[in-house]
Design a protein around this motif. Structure first.
Motif, mmCIF file in Angstrom:
data_model
loop_
_atom_site.group_PDB
_atom_site.id
_atom_site.type_symbol
_atom_site.label_atom_id
_atom_site.label_comp_id
_atom_site.label_asym_id
_atom_site.label_seq_id
_atom_site.Cartn_x
_atom_site.Cartn_y
_atom_site.Cartn_z
ATOM 1 N N GLU A 16 44.704 33.034 36.625
ATOM 2 C CA GLU A 16 44.010 34.213 37.110
ATOM 3 C C GLU A 16 42.799 34.461 36.244
ATOM 4 O O GLU A 16 42.807 34.205 35.042
ATOM 5 C CB GLU A 16 44.950 35.417 37.065
ATOM 6 N N ALA A 76 31.353 32.420 40.160
ATOM 7 C CA ALA A 76 31.735 33.789 39.858
ATOM 8 C C ALA A 76 30.549 34.731 39.838
ATOM 9 O O ALA A 76 30.694 35.906 40.093
ATOM 10 C CB ALA A 76 32.456 33.841 38.516
ATOM 11 N N GLU A 105 29.777 37.504 42.486
ATOM 12 C CA GLU A 105 30.674 38.647 42.676
ATOM 13 C C GLU A 105 30.173 39.798 41.819
ATOM 14 O O GLU A 105 29.805 39.610 40.686
ATOM 15 C CB GLU A 105 32.065 38.223 42.199
ATOM 16 N N THR A 148 37.274 42.255 39.894
ATOM 17 C CA THR A 148 38.292 41.754 40.791
ATOM 18 C C THR A 148 39.006 40.583 40.128
ATOM 19 O O THR A 148 38.465 39.961 39.232
ATOM 20 C CB THR A 148 37.652 41.343 42.147
ATOM 21 N N TRP A 152 40.507 36.949 40.408
ATOM 22 C CA TRP A 152 40.496 35.726 41.189
ATOM 23 C C TRP A 152 41.679 34.865 40.788
ATOM 24 O O TRP A 152 42.099 34.879 39.641
ATOM 25 C CB TRP A 152 39.242 34.916 40.895
ATOM 26 N N SER A 181 38.438 28.799 43.501
ATOM 27 C CA SER A 181 38.724 30.218 43.702
ATOM 28 C C SER A 181 39.201 30.582 45.105
ATOM 29 O O SER A 181 38.650 30.124 46.106
ATOM 30 C CB SER A 181 37.451 31.009 43.389
ATOM 31 N N ASN A 182 40.177 31.488 45.146
ATOM 32 C CA ASN A 182 40.678 32.003 46.425
ATOM 33 C C ASN A 182 39.704 32.990 47.073
ATOM 34 O O ASN A 182 39.947 33.447 48.185
ATOM 35 C CB ASN A 182 42.039 32.680 46.225
ATOM 36 N N HIS A 183 38.629 33.361 46.377
ATOM 37 C CA HIS A 183 37.636 34.240 46.989
ATOM 38 C C HIS A 183 36.498 33.467 47.638
ATOM 39 O O HIS A 183 35.764 34.004 48.451
ATOM 40 C CB HIS A 183 37.037 35.190 45.940
ATOM 41 N N THR A 191 43.613 37.173 50.688
ATOM 42 C CA THR A 191 42.346 37.554 50.062
ATOM 43 C C THR A 191 41.169 37.251 50.983
ATOM 44 O O THR A 191 41.140 36.208 51.643
ATOM 45 C CB THR A 191 42.161 36.756 48.746
ATOM 46 N N THR A 238 37.896 35.816 51.842
ATOM 47 C CA THR A 238 37.329 34.617 51.211
ATOM 48 C C THR A 238 36.229 33.989 52.054
ATOM 49 O O THR A 238 36.235 34.082 53.288
ATOM 50 C CB THR A 238 38.435 33.560 50.967
#
Ligand SMILES: *[C@@H]1O[C@H](CO)[C@@H](O)[C@H](O)[C@H]1NC(C)=O
Length: 176
Positions: free
Chosen positions: A71, A93, A96, A100, A102, A111-113, A121, A123
């Motif tokens: 994470e 990153a 963003e 938050t 990730w 990343s799940n975003h 999430t 994404t």
């Protein structure tokens, strides 16, 4: 003897399911093959520093573990910048701007975003795949995803400080 072999395979199968360690030189070879084909398609020279940087990123980000999950708190603004760079995610990153958490998946810590879909999430799902696919023992789709990222974002997205000046012939000296 046959029984022994079957047992050995069972043990191997088991350990693979729990997260295989991909040998560095094997990863180098697989990435080299993919990037060579891609370079040829685009009519550009294959550049092995790209492969060295990616493998170096993998070494720091996941320790070559196919099922690594971590994470990452992505903070507002740029305080945490250093941490983010260390964590790789191919530097994405920075897009963003609210705090938050990730989750980063697999060998390449994607990343799940942005890269994959974890089912809950929001994404961009750039690689159009489930995050679970990034932590299984099949790394082919992971490699294809990384190739996709490189096609879109090119090389500047490798931010792992320790990998910027990596020299392929030195970094891969144990690989024949
Ligand atoms: C790989 O990562 C998984 C998930 O964090 C962990 O359970 C496993 O022990 C790791 N494998 C090795 C060989 O370190």
């Amino acid at each position: 003897m046959r029984v022994l072999v079957v047992c050995l395979l069972a043990v191997l199968g088991c350990s693979v399911a729990e997260g295989a360690i991909v040998p560095k030189c094997e990863l180098k070879q697989k990435l080299t093959d993919k990037f060579r084909v891609q370079a040829k398609k685009e009519g550009v020279e294959f550049d092995d520093t790209v492969v060295a940087k990616i493998v170096c990123h993998v070494e720091y980000a996941s320790g070559f573990n196919t099922s690594a999950v971590n994470e990452l708190t992505v903070a507002k603004e740029h305080n945490n910048r250093r941490k983010r760079e260390d964590s790789g995610v191919f530097g994405l990153a920075k897009y963003e701007d609210t705090e938050t958490v990730w989750t980063l998946y697999g060998l390449f810590q994607l990343s799940n975003h942005l890269i994959c879909n974890d089912g809950t999430t929001e994404t961009h799902n750039i690689c159009d795949m489930d995050c679970d696919k990034l932590i299984d023992d099949n790394i082919e789709d992971d490699l294809d995803c990384v190739l996709t990222l490189f096609k879109i974002f090119v090389i500047k997205l490798i931010f792992q400080d320790d990998c910027i000046y990596v020299i392929p012939s030195e970094y891969f000296k144990e690989c024949v």
